[in-house]
Motif scaffolding. Structure first.
Motif, PDB file in Angstrom:
ATOM      1  N   PRO A 358       0.823  -1.214   0.000  1.00 48.48           N
ATOM      2  CA  PRO A 358       0.000   0.000   0.000  1.00 48.48           C
ATOM      3  C   PRO A 358       0.854   1.259   0.000  1.00 48.48           C
ATOM      4  N   ARG A 359       0.312   2.317  -0.578  1.00 46.51           N
ATOM      5  CA  ARG A 359       0.948   3.629  -0.569  1.00 46.51           C
ATOM      6  C   ARG A 359      -0.069   4.651  -0.054  1.00 46.51           C
ATOM      7  N   ILE A 360       0.426   5.673   0.641  1.00 41.11           N
ATOM      8  CA  ILE A 360      -0.451   6.678   1.218  1.00 41.11           C
ATOM      9  C   ILE A 360       0.130   8.061   0.988  1.00 41.11           C
ATOM     10  N   LYS A 361      -0.728   9.033   0.727  1.00 41.92           N
ATOM     11  CA  LYS A 361      -0.323  10.434   0.681  1.00 41.92           C
ATOM     12  C   LYS A 361      -0.736  11.063   2.007  1.00 41.92           C
ATOM     13  N   VAL A 362       0.213  11.687   2.693  1.00 39.73           N
ATOM     14  CA  VAL A 362      -0.035  12.284   3.993  1.00 39.73           C
ATOM     15  C   VAL A 362      -0.163  13.793   3.833  1.00 39.73           C
ATOM     16  N   GLU A 364      -1.388  17.655   6.084  1.00 41.67           N
ATOM     17  CA  GLU A 364      -1.843  18.321   7.303  1.00 41.67           C
ATOM     18  C   GLU A 364      -3.362  18.448   7.321  1.00 41.67           C
ATOM     19  N   ASN A 365      -3.955  18.406   6.150  1.00 41.38           N
ATOM     20  CA  ASN A 365      -5.412  18.444   6.034  1.00 41.38           C
ATOM     21  C   ASN A 365      -5.932  17.011   6.058  1.00 41.38           C
ATOM     22  N   PRO A 366      -6.684  16.618   7.104  1.00 40.53           N
ATOM     23  CA  PRO A 366      -7.152  15.228   7.197  1.00 40.53           C
ATOM     24  C   PRO A 366      -7.933  14.768   5.970  1.00 40.53           C
ATOM     25  N   ASN A 367      -8.655  15.687   5.302  1.00 41.02           N
ATOM     26  CA  ASN A 367      -9.456  15.298   4.149  1.00 41.02           C
ATOM     27  C   ASN A 367      -8.597  14.943   2.936  1.00 41.02           C
ATOM     28  N   LYS A 368      -7.306  15.313   2.978  1.00 38.77           N
ATOM     29  CA  LYS A 368      -6.427  15.031   1.838  1.00 38.77           C
ATOM     30  C   LYS A 368      -5.524  13.826   2.073  1.00 38.77           C
ATOM     31  N   VAL A 369      -5.665  13.179   3.212  1.00 38.75           N
ATOM     32  CA  VAL A 369      -4.930  11.936   3.452  1.00 38.75           C
ATOM     33  C   VAL A 369      -5.632  10.827   2.676  1.00 38.75           C
ATOM     34  N   THR A 370      -4.915  10.130   1.820  1.00 38.04           N
ATOM     35  CA  THR A 370      -5.549   9.142   0.958  1.00 38.04           C
ATOM     36  C   THR A 370      -5.781   7.822   1.681  1.00 38.04           C
ATOM     37  N   ASN A 371      -6.678   7.035   1.111  1.00 36.47           N
ATOM     38  CA  ASN A 371      -6.941   5.692   1.617  1.00 36.47           C
ATOM     39  C   ASN A 371      -6.076   4.706   0.839  1.00 36.47           C
ATOM     40  N   PRO A 372      -5.169   4.000   1.499  1.00 39.23           N
ATOM     41  CA  PRO A 372      -4.177   3.182   0.795  1.00 39.23           C
ATOM     42  C   PRO A 372      -4.721   1.833   0.335  1.00 39.23           C
ATOM     43  N   GLY A 373      -3.969   1.215  -0.584  1.00 41.79           N
ATOM     44  CA  GLY A 373      -4.230  -0.171  -0.965  1.00 41.79           C
ATOM     45  C   GLY A 373      -5.193  -0.336  -2.124  1.00 41.79           C
ATOM     46  N   ARG A 374      -5.236  -1.566  -2.643  1.00 42.11           N
ATOM     47  CA  ARG A 374      -6.194  -1.945  -3.692  1.00 42.11           C
ATOM     48  C   ARG A 374      -7.543  -2.148  -3.029  1.00 42.11           C
ATOM     49  N   LYS A 375      -8.541  -1.392  -3.457  1.00 40.88           N
ATOM     50  CA  LYS A 375      -9.790  -1.333  -2.707  1.00 40.88           C
ATOM     51  C   LYS A 375     -10.993  -1.647  -3.596  1.00 40.88           C
ATOM     52  N   LEU A 485       0.079   3.126   8.568  1.00 41.61           N
ATOM     53  CA  LEU A 485       0.957   3.883   7.678  1.00 41.61           C
ATOM     54  C   LEU A 485       1.158   5.310   8.175  1.00 41.61           C
ATOM     55  N   LEU A 486       0.103   5.907   8.710  1.00 43.73           N
ATOM     56  CA  LEU A 486       0.247   7.252   9.264  1.00 43.73           C
ATOM     57  C   LEU A 486       1.204   7.255  10.453  1.00 43.73           C
ATOM     58  N   HIS A 487       1.078   6.239  11.282  1.00 46.39           N
ATOM     59  CA  HIS A 487       1.980   6.123  12.435  1.00 46.39           C
ATOM     60  C   HIS A 487       3.423   5.962  11.970  1.00 46.39           C
ATOM     61  N   GLN A 488       3.605   5.174  10.908  1.00 51.01           N
ATOM     62  CA  GLN A 488       4.954   4.973  10.368  1.00 51.01           C
ATOM     63  C   GLN A 488       5.553   6.302   9.907  1.00 51.01           C
ATOM     64  N   TRP A 489       4.758   7.127   9.244  1.00 52.86           N
ATOM     65  CA  TRP A 489       5.270   8.396   8.723  1.00 52.86           C
ATOM     66  C   TRP A 489       5.370   9.482   9.782  1.00 52.86           C
ATOM     67  N   ARG A 490       4.786   9.221  10.952  1.00 55.41           N
ATOM     68  CA  ARG A 490       4.955  10.188  12.059  1.00 55.41           C
ATOM     69  C   ARG A 490       6.232   9.968  12.836  1.00 55.41           C
ATOM     70  N   LYS A 491       6.878   8.811  12.602  1.00 56.10           N
ATOM     71  CA  LYS A 491       8.112   8.531  13.334  1.00 56.10           C
ATOM     72  C   LYS A 491       9.188   9.545  12.973  1.00 56.10           C
ATOM     73  N   PRO A 492      10.103   9.824  13.893  1.00 61.52           N
ATOM     74  CA  PRO A 492      11.201  10.746  13.577  1.00 61.52           C
ATOM     75  C   PRO A 492      12.008  10.249  12.383  1.00 61.52           C
ATOM     76  N   GLU A 493      12.583  11.198  11.650  1.00 65.59           N
ATOM     77  CA  GLU A 493      13.370  10.860  10.461  1.00 65.59           C
ATOM     78  C   GLU A 493      14.465   9.875  10.817  1.00 65.59           C
ATOM     79  N   GLY A 494      14.592   8.850   9.994  1.00 66.83           N
ATOM     80  CA  GLY A 494      15.610   7.821  10.232  1.00 66.83           C
ATOM     81  C   GLY A 494      15.096   6.638  10.998  1.00 66.83           C
TER      82      GLY A 494
END
Length: 497
Positions: A358-362, A364-375, A485-494
């Motif tokens: 899956p891929r996700i676009k993150v 700051e606007n919650p409405n623009k966070v995409t829903n990942p995966g083949r759906k 996925l959102l949690h993964q991208w919230r982790k500190p860089e590295g």
């Protein structure tokens, strides 16, 4: 199957370069890096309903199918791209044998759809799927917007208790932004519920009923208004509709129409209708109706035009206007109140070592966070009424015999449980490995589908002002994946992993 290649509106059309330059630069970058065969999935969806409406009427899929079916680069295309001095000869040679080999799943035209659910799911090699973004969005955005606007106008006309079911005719050719907008817009308006169009090219291309009488110049070109009316009645004795506002509706137009109507009646024929194209339509239609009835022409209809939209039509209905049919042009064909739908095309999955990731676009606007995966998109019915749409991962299975908990994907505390429901899967295969596998319906069949679809939804969802929000929820598994996925991208860089 409809032979889309033979439709008049498509003759001699070549649309491969109907794309933005950045599609080609991305294609070239992927090709140059040896990544052009990577398989990906993109979703087409929109984020909010237009015009404050409660839904959108899906339209434009036929044009998407035609475009993909004929997708190839001509020698002229390649010569133009070479002239830009941006691409290698190896890449240009690759384009010579280019065609679409992917899969497309789509919600059929005429279906009522809602924000954030995939209207199309496109799968295939990344260079193919990236190239087609702009054209697909152009077709879907435009026709879905016009079909939705048409439906709003048609629903307004149908509220008239004096003339229930009064029809709407699309007549916006001269006000459309260009030729394609007028033809495809007329198709979309017919799908949305209009009974016909003034546009002959649209009529020929899509077998839409055509309608038209005369303009003011016809009346002005004769010695008198009565002469003009009589000449028209002689030319079209079975379809005589007279435009009565060239000089003065009540002092000249209607009296002259009555004179023609009487002569036609004496000859065993009948005046079909009059049309009022200016002035106070409520007042004029009521006075005209009384005059026609007093003359014994009770069967003569009154058609109104003049910058109409759904709001004006509802106001006229409230005022008791005696109008049997409506001709709507500018505000319909341009969707003047809301000129864009805003569908987007987002990467949601990519194949890595044969496995879909899956891929996700993150944002700051919650409405623009995409829903990942083949759906997939599932419509849930209780007692034959649609109660919610559920966006789920394509491999998920739901048992209608078991209760299902639904929840708002943003405000998750909003929950409800449904039981004894029926499931309808909305996305259907259109292309498989580049082959068209879907039988494209005729425009009138799509139009009938809209009527059937509307009946499946509560009136509160269909109302034109401040409609009730229809539930579009995520499955628990999809929601969990998104949060992961959102949690993964919230982790500190590295520390992502």
């Amino acid at each position: 199957m409809m032979e889309i290649a033979q439709l008049p509106v498509y003759r001699d059309r070549h649309l491969t370069l109907l794309t933005d330059l950045y599609q080609l630069t991305m294609m070239y970058g992927q090709f140059n890096a040896g990544r052009h065969e990577i398989r990906v999935v993109f979703d087409v969806f929109y984020r909010s309903n237009p015009c404050g409406n409660g839904y959108v009427v899906a339209a434009g899929l036929e044009q998407v199918a035609w475009y993909l079916y004929h997708l190839k680069f001509t020698e002229g295309d390649i010569a133009y791209l070479r002239s830009l001095n941006m691409f290698s000869e190896a890449f240009l040679e690759y384009l010579r044998n280019f065609s679409f080999h992917g899969d497309v799943y789509a919600i059929p035209e005429g279906t009522l759809v809602f924000p954030n659910e995939p209207l199309l799911r496109v799968e295939g090699p990344i260079v193919e799927v990236q190239l087609i973004e702009s054209a697909i969005l152009s077709f879907i955005n435009h026709q879905s917007l016009i079909a939705t606007k048409a439906r709003r106008i048609v629903e307004a006309a149908r509220t008239n208790p004096l003339h229930p079911g009064s029809p709407v005719i699309e007549m916006g050719l001269r006000r459309a932004q260009n030729v394609d907008a007028s033809v495809f817009g007329a198709r979309a308006a017919y799908i949305g519920g209009c009974v016909g169009t003034s546009n002959l090219m649209a009529g020929e291309s899509y077998n839409i009923p055509v309608s038209g009488t005369q303009g003011h110049s016809w009346i002005q070109s004769f010695p008198s208004e009565l002469d003009a009316f009589l000449a028209y009645a002689e030319a079209f004795p079975e379809e005589t509709v007279l435009l009565v506002d060239t000089y003065d509706v009540l002092r000249s137009g209607v009296p002259n129409a009555i004179e023609v109507g009487r002569r036609m009646r004496d000859a065993g024929r009948s005046l079909k209708a009059i049309r009022i194209d200016s002035g106070d339509l409520a007042y004029l239609s009521k006075r005209a109706r009384r005059m026609l009835d007093a003359a014994g022409l009770t069967d003569v209809k009154i058609i109104a035009s003049s910058d109409l939209d759904e709001y004006t039509i509802r106001d006229l209905v409230t005022q008791g206007a005696e109008i049997d049919a409506w001709g709507v042009g500018t505000h319909l064909i341009t969707s003047s109140e809301c000129p864009a739908l805003g569908c987007v095309y987002k990467l949601v999955a990519q194949q890595v070592d044969g496995v879909w990731e899956p891929r996700i676009k993150v944002s700051e606007n919650p409405n623009k966070v995409t829903n990942p995966g083949r759906k997939k998109v599932l419509r849930l019915f209780v007692d034959n009424q649609a109660v919610a749409d559920l966006i789920a991962l394509d491999y998920e299975h739901f048992d209608p015999s078991e209760p299902l908990e639904l929840f708002d994907p943003i405000h998750t505390y909003k929950r409800k449980v449904i039981e004894n429901y029926r499931i309808e899967e909305l996305l259907v295969p259109i292309f498989e490995r580049g082959q068209l596998v879907y039988e494209l319906p005729q425009a009138h069949d799509i139009r009938e589908r809209v009527d059937l679809q509307v009946e499946q939804f509560a009136a509160e969802i269909r109302r034109p002002l401040k409609p009730h929000e229809y539930h579009v929820d995520l499955s628990q598994e999809l929601w969990d994946l998104k949060q992961s996925l959102l949690h993964q991208w919230r982790k500190p860089e590295g520390k992502k992993g």
